[in-house]
Design a protein around this motif. Structure first.
Motif: not given
Lengths: 264, 200
Positions: A38-41, A47-48, A53-54
């Motif tokens: 879950l943390l990885f997701k 990150k996405l 935003k970038q």
């Protein structure tokens, strides 16, 4: 002496203890692995989100640059050509009416001043010379014009190879200096600005320092100018730090990783 | 071995979450009980009455610890009922089931069962709660894993300890050594958990 029933009971207890501990251990492993997944997701989503935003930031800066380019081009081409035609018309009128040169001198001066203003403003909006002359010379010209307009003495020391920077980064750095100097003229009442550009640990480090009246602005309460600078630095995956105290000038350090911002 | 988590606590107490104060009280209680039991054992006195008192205090402290930890996840009134019922259970078992000078099989087993349940609830909670909670409270996983392993492994021993005490010294020692190993893993995991749970 241990009886057979005692030994059986002994092994029974030990087996039960171990079995329960193993079941608990298995449960813990499953729960923690699930939690890690879950943390990885969650990290992937973050990150996405950051990437998105970038991308939005890039699009907004790019569209602003395109609009500026269009505006500068229209001003230069359309209004500039109107002034040129006007200049020709005045000359034709002078010939047709056989007017002496001194009668139309003021009008010609005004037209020339209009042409110069249009050129100056369009160049201020978009630095057309950036592509032709490169960042170093464009900055030199910009600093010269700032000095001539405002009287601020700008000491620019460059010890980095600015030619390696890509077009976007060069433009971003130019815009950052525009923003910094515009703030300096508007608010700082500085007499001297020192700018050092160096290369350090595969990064381009820009140090800006003025002797103006400084600001009480906290890093969390930045003005639009500083926010614009921050957005551009962020887009180049760089780092921005600034310090300022009332009557103690303004200092700003921008660090940009070269690996992401060179044309190679 | 209990010195390890206590020392760890003293070392990093300034950066710990408030939930840990109950854990610290538990560790101090366990350490002092171990000390008193050792002294009374040396004096050849029956120290099982201390265990009866310890069981009640240990359960109440750990119940409060889990109450704070599982806030909003389990029914509040259930905790209050347990706070009242458990000491009553201990008193009733002393009066009607076990002598105060005998091992408290019943209350110790009930305590273990309930704490197994609470530590499982913690793992369910971290899966059910939001992402911020999950990343913030990772250190608690180690502590709860320690409690879950300890009480799961030891519950059989607690339930059968009267029978274990009737075994030969050799077998009895072996079984209690396993219990000691379970306690050691608990203290190690508490220490790791404390270290990992330092507030950033």
């Amino acid at each position: 002496m241990e009886s057979e029933s005692q030994v059986k009971f002994y092994f029974g207890i030990i087996s039960a203890m171990l079995a329960f501990a193993i079941i608990a251990g298995g449960f813990i492993i499953i729960a923690i692995r699930y939690q890690k997944r879950l943390l990885f997701k969650q990290q992937e989503l973050l990150k996405l989100d950051a990437q998105h935003k970038q991308e939005l930031l890039l699009i907004s800066i790019q569209s602003a640059e395109t609009e500026r380019m269009q505006l500068a081009k229209d001003m230069h081409d359309e209004i500039g050509s109107i002034f040129s035609t006007l200049s020709l018309s005045i000359n034709r009128l002078k010939d047709e009416l056989r007017l002496p040169e001194e009668k139309i001198a003021d009008s010609k001066k005004l037209v020339q001043s209009g042409i110069d203003s249009i050129r100056r403003i369009s160049h201020a909006i978009v630095p057309f010379e950036l592509e032709l002359l490169g960042l170093q010379e464009t900055l030199d010209n910009h600093f010269e014009s700032i000095t001539s307009i405002s009287g601020i003495h700008i000491i620019f020391k460059n010890n980095a190879n600015l030619k390696q920077l890509n077009k976007m980064t060069s433009l971003a750095i130019y815009r950052i200096f525009q923003e910094l100097l515009s703030n300096c003229i508007k608010y700082a009442k500085a007499t001297t600005v020192e700018i050092d550009v160096i290369e350090k640990d595969k990064c381009l480090v820009i140090n800006y320092k003025d002797d103006g009246q400084g600001t009480t602005l906290k890093p969390t309460a930045k003005g639009i100018g500083l926010k614009n600078i921050e957005s551009r630095v962020l887009l180049m995956r760089g780092d921005l730090n600034f310090t300022s105290q009332p009557n103690a000038g303004f200092e700003c350090t921008i660090t940009l990783p070269l690996i992401q911002n060179t044309s190679l | 071995m209990i010195i390890l988590p206590i020392a760890m606590f003293m070392f990093i107490k300034r950066v710990l979450y408030k939930e840990f104060k109950f854990l610290f009280i538990y560790l101090i209680l366990a350490a002092s009980t171990q000390l008193v039991s050792f002294i009374t054992w040396k004096m050849k006195l029956n120290n099982l009455p201390i265990l009866h008192l310890y069981t009640v205090l240990e359960f109440l402290i750990l119940l409060t610890y889990y109450w704070v930890l599982l806030k909003g996840f389990l029914n509040k009134s259930a905790f209050f009922i347990l706070i009242i019922l458990f000491p009553i259970l201990e008193i009733l078992s002393i009066l009607f089931v076990e002598n105060i000078y005998q091992y408290n099989n019943l209350s110790r087993s009930v305590e273990a069962l309930l704490l197994i349940f609470f530590s499982i609830c913690w793992f369910v909670k971290i899966v059910a709660e939001d992402d911020d909670f999950r990343s913030q409270y990772q250190g608690f996983n180690y502590i709860n894993a320690g409690f879950l392993l300890y009480f799961s492994g030891a519950i059989t021993l607690f339930a059968c300890s009267s029978f274990v005490n009737e075994m030969s010294v050799n077998l009895k020692m072996n079984i209690w050594t396993i219990h000691t190993l379970l306690a050691v893993q608990l203290y190690i995991l508490i220490s790791i958990g404390l270290w990992k749970a330092r507030a950033k």
